[in-house]
Design a protein around this motif. Sequence first.
Motif, PDB file in Angstrom:
ATOM      1  N   THR A 245      34.035   4.626  26.938  1.00 24.41           N
ATOM      2  CA  THR A 245      34.016   4.986  25.518  1.00 24.41           C
ATOM      3  C   THR A 245      33.084   4.086  24.723  1.00 24.41           C
ATOM      4  O   THR A 245      32.366   4.548  23.823  1.00 24.41           O
ATOM      5  CB  THR A 245      35.445   4.899  24.941  1.00 24.41           C
ATOM      6  N   THR A 246      33.063   2.797  25.050  1.00 25.48           N
ATOM      7  CA  THR A 246      32.186   1.854  24.360  1.00 25.48           C
ATOM      8  C   THR A 246      30.722   2.202  24.577  1.00 25.48           C
ATOM      9  O   THR A 246      29.896   2.099  23.655  1.00 25.48           O
ATOM     10  CB  THR A 246      32.458   0.417  24.857  1.00 25.48           C
ATOM     11  N   LEU A 247      30.380   2.622  25.791  1.00 27.33           N
ATOM     12  CA  LEU A 247      29.001   3.011  26.077  1.00 27.33           C
ATOM     13  C   LEU A 247      28.536   4.121  25.135  1.00 27.33           C
ATOM     14  O   LEU A 247      27.440   4.062  24.559  1.00 27.33           O
ATOM     15  CB  LEU A 247      28.872   3.465  27.531  1.00 27.33           C
ATOM     16  N   ALA A 248      29.370   5.134  24.957  1.00 31.98           N
ATOM     17  CA  ALA A 248      28.981   6.265  24.109  1.00 31.98           C
ATOM     18  C   ALA A 248      28.921   5.878  22.634  1.00 31.98           C
ATOM     19  O   ALA A 248      27.997   6.285  21.917  1.00 31.98           O
ATOM     20  CB  ALA A 248      29.944   7.427  24.308  1.00 31.98           C
ATOM     21  N   SER A 249      29.880   5.079  22.167  1.00 34.90           N
ATOM     22  CA  SER A 249      29.901   4.719  20.746  1.00 34.90           C
ATOM     23  C   SER A 249      28.693   3.866  20.375  1.00 34.90           C
ATOM     24  O   SER A 249      28.045   4.091  19.335  1.00 34.90           O
ATOM     25  CB  SER A 249      31.206   4.006  20.389  1.00 34.90           C
TER      26      SER A 249
ATOM     27  N   CYS B 298      34.658   9.544  20.604  1.00 35.90           N
ATOM     28  CA  CYS B 298      34.808   8.142  21.039  1.00 35.90           C
ATOM     29  C   CYS B 298      35.784   7.384  20.148  1.00 35.90           C
ATOM     30  O   CYS B 298      36.651   6.651  20.635  1.00 35.90           O
ATOM     31  CB  CYS B 298      33.453   7.442  21.032  1.00 35.90           C
ATOM     32  N   LEU B 299      35.650   7.554  18.842  1.00 38.09           N
ATOM     33  CA  LEU B 299      36.533   6.840  17.911  1.00 38.09           C
ATOM     34  C   LEU B 299      37.979   7.298  18.049  1.00 38.09           C
ATOM     35  O   LEU B 299      38.915   6.486  18.029  1.00 38.09           O
ATOM     36  CB  LEU B 299      36.039   7.041  16.475  1.00 38.09           C
TER      37      LEU B 299
ATOM     38  N   VAL C 164      40.750  10.450  26.597  1.00 43.24           N
ATOM     39  CA  VAL C 164      41.116   9.548  27.681  1.00 43.24           C
ATOM     40  C   VAL C 164      41.774   8.261  27.176  1.00 43.24           C
ATOM     41  O   VAL C 164      42.599   7.662  27.868  1.00 43.24           O
ATOM     42  CB  VAL C 164      39.864   9.242  28.537  1.00 43.24           C
ATOM     43  N   GLY C 165      41.434   7.843  25.961  1.00 46.16           N
ATOM     44  CA  GLY C 165      42.051   6.642  25.408  1.00 46.16           C
ATOM     45  C   GLY C 165      43.552   6.778  25.237  1.00 46.16           C
ATOM     46  O   GLY C 165      44.298   5.798  25.355  1.00 46.16           O
ATOM     47  N   PHE C 166      44.017   7.994  24.953  1.00 49.01           N
ATOM     48  CA  PHE C 166      45.454   8.222  24.822  1.00 49.01           C
ATOM     49  C   PHE C 166      46.166   7.964  26.142  1.00 49.01           C
ATOM     50  O   PHE C 166      47.212   7.294  26.182  1.00 49.01           O
ATOM     51  CB  PHE C 166      45.707   9.660  24.358  1.00 49.01           C
ATOM     52  N   TYR C 167      45.606   8.493  27.239  1.00 47.86           N
ATOM     53  CA  TYR C 167      46.261   8.318  28.536  1.00 47.86           C
ATOM     54  C   TYR C 167      46.148   6.884  29.028  1.00 47.86           C
ATOM     55  O   TYR C 167      47.025   6.404  29.765  1.00 47.86           O
ATOM     56  CB  TYR C 167      45.664   9.302  29.543  1.00 47.86           C
ATOM     57  N   ALA C 168      45.093   6.171  28.626  1.00 45.08           N
ATOM     58  CA  ALA C 168      44.981   4.757  28.978  1.00 45.08           C
ATOM     59  C   ALA C 168      46.097   3.957  28.304  1.00 45.08           C
ATOM     60  O   ALA C 168      46.775   3.145  28.952  1.00 45.08           O
ATOM     61  CB  ALA C 168      43.611   4.223  28.561  1.00 45.08           C
TER      62      ALA C 168
ATOM     63  N   LEU D  12      32.551  13.168  29.247  1.00 46.56           N
ATOM     64  CA  LEU D  12      33.485  12.521  30.179  1.00 46.56           C
ATOM     65  C   LEU D  12      34.700  11.949  29.449  1.00 46.56           C
ATOM     66  O   LEU D  12      35.813  11.953  29.991  1.00 46.56           O
ATOM     67  CB  LEU D  12      32.767  11.412  30.945  1.00 46.56           C
ATOM     68  N   VAL D  13      34.485  11.434  28.230  1.00 42.55           N
ATOM     69  CA  VAL D  13      35.617  10.925  27.452  1.00 42.55           C
ATOM     70  C   VAL D  13      36.630  12.034  27.204  1.00 42.55           C
ATOM     71  O   VAL D  13      37.846  11.811  27.250  1.00 42.55           O
ATOM     72  CB  VAL D  13      35.117  10.322  26.118  1.00 42.55           C
ATOM     73  N   LEU D  14      36.143  13.237  26.976  1.00 41.55           N
ATOM     74  CA  LEU D  14      37.025  14.382  26.750  1.00 41.55           C
ATOM     75  C   LEU D  14      37.597  14.925  28.063  1.00 41.55           C
ATOM     76  O   LEU D  14      38.807  15.162  28.177  1.00 41.55           O
ATOM     77  CB  LEU D  14      36.262  15.479  26.015  1.00 41.55           C
ATOM     78  N   ILE D  15      36.733  15.094  29.069  1.00 40.53           N
ATOM     79  CA  ILE D  15      37.168  15.692  30.344  1.00 40.53           C
ATOM     80  C   ILE D  15      38.196  14.809  31.039  1.00 40.53           C
ATOM     81  O   ILE D  15      39.212  15.288  31.562  1.00 40.53           O
ATOM     82  CB  ILE D  15      35.953  15.941  31.255  1.00 40.53           C
ATOM     83  N   LEU D  16      37.952  13.489  31.059  1.00 43.25           N
ATOM     84  CA  LEU D  16      38.898  12.575  31.710  1.00 43.25           C
ATOM     85  C   LEU D  16      40.201  12.473  30.926  1.00 43.25           C
ATOM     86  O   LEU D  16      41.223  12.056  31.469  1.00 43.25           O
ATOM     87  CB  LEU D  16      38.272  11.191  31.866  1.00 43.25           C
ATOM     88  N   GLY D  17      40.166  12.862  29.638  1.00 47.35           N
ATOM     89  CA  GLY D  17      41.414  12.936  28.884  1.00 47.35           C
ATOM     90  C   GLY D  17      42.214  14.166  29.250  1.00 47.35           C
ATOM     91  O   GLY D  17      43.442  14.119  29.354  1.00 47.35           O
ATOM     92  N   ILE D  18      41.511  15.272  29.471  1.00 42.91           N
ATOM     93  CA  ILE D  18      42.200  16.512  29.865  1.00 42.91           C
ATOM     94  C   ILE D  18      42.657  16.439  31.316  1.00 42.91           C
ATOM     95  O   ILE D  18      43.745  16.921  31.668  1.00 42.91           O
ATOM     96  CB  ILE D  18      41.256  17.709  29.646  1.00 42.91           C
ATOM     97  N   LEU D  19      41.832  15.830  32.177  1.00 35.80           N
ATOM     98  CA  LEU D  19      42.152  15.714  33.607  1.00 35.80           C
ATOM     99  C   LEU D  19      42.090  14.247  34.041  1.00 35.80           C
ATOM    100  O   LEU D  19      41.164  13.832  34.745  1.00 35.80           O
ATOM    101  CB  LEU D  19      41.160  16.548  34.429  1.00 35.80           C
TER     102      LEU D  19
END
Length: 496
Positions: free
Chosen positions: A347-351, A388-389, A399-403, A471-478
Motif C-alpha cells: 500500500t505504501t508503494l502505491a501511495s 490506498c488511504l 487488504v488493510g482491513f484483513y491485515a 493488488l490492494v483491492l484484489i488481495l482485499g477481496i481474495l
Amino acid sequence: MLDKASLIIVAPELMLLAMACLIALVDLGVKTRLRTLTYWLSMGTLAFVAWSTAMLASEAQTSLYAFGHMVVSDPMGNWLKCFSALAMMVCLVYGRPYAADRDMMRGGEMFTLALFSLLGMFVMISGSNFLVIYLGLELLTLCSYALVALRRDHAQSTEAAMKYFVLGAMASGFLLYGLSMIYGATGSLDIGEVFKAVGSGRIRHDVLVFGLVFVVSGLAFKLGAVPFHMWIPDVYQGAPTSVTLMIGAAPELAAFAITIRLLVEGMIPLAIDWQQMLIVLAVGSLLVGNLAAIAQTNLKRMLAYSTIAQMGFVILGLASGVVNGNTLNGQYAYSASMFYVVTYVLTTLASFGIILLLARDGFESEEIADLAGLNQRSPLYAGVMAVCLLSLAGIPPLVGFYAKLAVLQALVSSGDMFHIGLAIFAVMMSLIGTFYYIRVIKVMYFDAPITVTTVSAPADVRAVLTINGALVLILGILPGGLMTLCFNAVVKTLAT
C-alpha cells in the motif's frame, strides 16, 4: 572450503553483489539523462533475484544453514527477500522520472546504492548470527544515509541525512551493545546456541534482560516505534520523495525479519520480558502516530506518522505470540504480523507512487492541499490514492482491513483479557486514524483543483501503478492466498 550447498543458499546475495559492482562500472559509459541502460540492468537483476528467492522459498520445507550456521535459508526469509526485491523494483520504476527531473542521476549512484541497500536487507534477513545481522544492518543504513543526501544541492535533504545519520548511529550502538551483553551472558553469537543457552536457565537472567532492553530499543528504531520514532517524520519530509519510498517500504520487511530472528528464534524463553516491552512500544506508536498525524498538513509527514501507527499493529502481533508460557498462538500471531507488514509495504508503494507521479520539475506535490481536485484531473490516479488511504485506514474489503483483522484475531484468540483489551484499544486508535485518511480523500474529490495541469507519466509508471493499486483491492477481496503463504512460511521456519 566453500561447499556447493552453501553457495546455492547465498546465490541471490552473490548475484546482487556482482551485478551492483558491474552496473557501477557500466554506468560510467552511460550518458542519457534517464540512465536507460543502468535502469534496465538494475531491473533485470532485481527480477532475477526475486524469481530465484521465490523458487528457493517454494521448494524449501525446512531451514538450511551455511557457513557454520552463520547464514540461514528458510521459507519466511526467502519470501521476505522476494517481496523486498519486488518492492525495490517498484521504487525504481516510480522514482526514476522524479530523480531525473531533479538532477539526482548525474551518475548511477541511485541504482547502485539501491542494489547495495537491498543486499544489506538480504544479509539481515538471512543472518543466523549476531555479527551477520549487524553487518547487513550497517550496509543498509550506510546506503540509506547516502540516498537521503543524494540531492546534493538541496539543504532540506542534507539536513534530513544528518538527522538520520546521528539517530541511526545511536540506534546501531544500542543494538550492538545489547547483542554484546547477550554474547557475554551466553558465550555465543549463533542464534541457535543463544536459544539453547537461554532455555537452559543456567545463566544470569538480569544480565540477559539488561541486554534485551538495548536490543529491543535498536529494533524499535528500525521499526519506527515510539519513543524511537523521532527520525521518521523529518527524514520522510526532508528526503527526496523517491528516496523516502525506498527507506519506507522494503526496509520494513528486513526490520521485521531481524525482530523474528533475534526475539522469537533466539530468545523466546524470555518472551515474558520482551513482550512487555513490545506492548509499551505498540501502545505508544498507535497513540502518538494517529494523534500526531491529525495535525499534519504535509502529506509525506502525515504518512510518516501513519507509518508509526501501522508499525504499532505489527508490534502488537509480535507481542501476542506467547501466552502464559504457551507458544501455540505464536504461529498465528507472527504470520499475522508478516501479512500485515507485507500488505503495508504494498500500500505504501502505491501511495508514494501517486505523490511521485504528481510531482513535476519545480513542484513537489507534498502538501495535502496539492491533491485538491485530483479526481477532476485524473479519476484513475485519484481512485488509486483513495484505495490506498482506505486500506491504510482498515476499511473493508481492502487488504488493510484483513491485515488489521488478522492481528486482532491473534490478540483475541490468545484468550488473555489483557490482550483483548489491547485489541479494543487498537480498534479505537484505528477509528481515530480514519479521520486523517478521509480528510485527504475529501480534498481529492470535493475541493476545487488548484491547477488544471493534466497528470502524465511514462508508460511503465502508469502500468505498475495501476497494477499496484489493483493488488490492494484484489488481495482485499481474495486475501486467502497471501495469508496462507505467510502462515506456512512462519510455521516451517519456526518448526526447525
